[in-house]
Write an enzyme that holds these catalytic residues in place. Structure first.
Site, PDB file in Angstrom:
ATOM      1  CE  LYS A  87     -14.910 -27.198 -35.913  1.00 36.36           C
ATOM      2  NZ  LYS A  87     -14.254 -27.312 -34.602  1.00 36.36           N
ATOM      3  CG  LEU A 137     -15.500 -29.131 -24.669  1.00 38.24           C
ATOM      4  CD1 LEU A 137     -16.355 -30.083 -23.874  1.00 38.24           C
ATOM      5  CD2 LEU A 137     -14.172 -29.784 -25.002  1.00 38.24           C
ATOM      6  CG  ASP A 138     -15.974 -29.343 -31.717  1.00 35.86           C
ATOM      7  OD1 ASP A 138     -16.328 -30.354 -31.086  1.00 35.86           O
ATOM      8  OD2 ASP A 138     -15.055 -29.355 -32.555  1.00 35.86           O
ATOM      9  CB  SER A 139     -21.602 -29.599 -31.956  1.00 35.68           C
ATOM     10  OG  SER A 139     -20.975 -29.550 -33.219  1.00 35.68           O
ATOM     11  CG  ASP A 166     -14.800 -31.780 -28.610  1.00 33.06           C
ATOM     12  OD1 ASP A 166     -14.225 -32.755 -29.108  1.00 33.06           O
ATOM     13  OD2 ASP A 166     -14.420 -30.608 -28.752  1.00 33.06           O
TER      14      ASP A 166
END
Lengths: 82, 146
Positions: free
Chosen positions: A42, B101-103, B105
């Protein structure tokens, strides 16, 4: 720099393709593996490395597509957890 | 004696023919009557009263249903469910800021939404979908277009 949407759309097509696996084990493994790989990289900022990983992901996407076809040709019985 | 046999068969044949004719004919007769039944069923279905519901009622019901479905998907998402701080999911909670959440998710939630509502959400629209309320609005707009 690779666009954010491009990576996300690659991720999405991989997840969607994996959802087509008829066997529970393959399906869940593929999704977990994809998620894990994307999460691990990431924070990656090295552009050469990014390009390399994107290429690898594309190759894997094609591999998943082939394997989905194969798994649909030879359906297995549903597991009890399904 | 031969004559007798010939006469006997001649007498017997008319009966034989009619028997075979009946057995040949009956399936066709049955099919025709089946067809009529099917036709009747189709007709009665198209004119059933359930299709005459007022549009505003349906729109209200749809919004509630869509909201419920969207919230259910988000509440049942692994990362939200297993979040130690147990965030409360409301229509206004931001997926990334409030629910942690992240992108990636977010993309997974979008895939689930696509499966539930049955159409593609283009990549360019991901940034517009940050809260359940925005998702519901977006889906309603898309449903109205179709």
């Amino acid at each position: 720099m690779l666009s954010r949407t491009k990576v996300l759309s690659l991720y999405k097509s991989m997840i969607k393709e994996s959802n087509k696996f008829s066997s529970y084990n393959f399906r869940e493994y593929a999704k977990k593996r994809i998620k894990h790989e994307f999460e691990a990289n990431k924070q990656l900022n090295d552009q050469a490395k990014q390009a390399e990983l994107i290429q690898k992901a594309n190759a894997n996407l094609n591999m998943i597509k082939r394997q989905v076809l194969v798994s649909q040709l030879y359906p297995t019985e549903k597991l009890i957890i399904e | 004696m031969i004559r007798q046999v010939v006469r006997a068969t001649a007498r017997a044949t008319p009966g034989l023919i009619t028997a075979s004719q009946i057995s040949k004919c009956s399936p066709r007769v049955l099919k025709v009557s089946n067809f009529n039944l099917v036709k009747q069923n189709l007709l009665s279905n198209t004119f059933s009263t359930s299709s005459f519901r007022s549009l505003s009622d349906q729109a209200k019901q749809d919004t509630a249903q869509v909201e419920e479905k969207v919230l259910n998907i988000i509440r049942n998402f692994d990362r939200v469910k297993e979040n130690p701080s147990k965030p409360q999911v409301s229509l206004e909670s931001n997926l990334i800021k409030d629910l942690g959440l992240d992108s990636l998710d977010q993309v997974e939630i979008i895939v689930q939404l696509e499966d539930t509502f049955g159409y593609e959400i283009p990549d360019s629209d991901y940034e517009k979908l940050n809260t359940p309320a925005e998702i519901v609005n977006y889906i309603q707009k898309r449903l109205a277009e179709v």
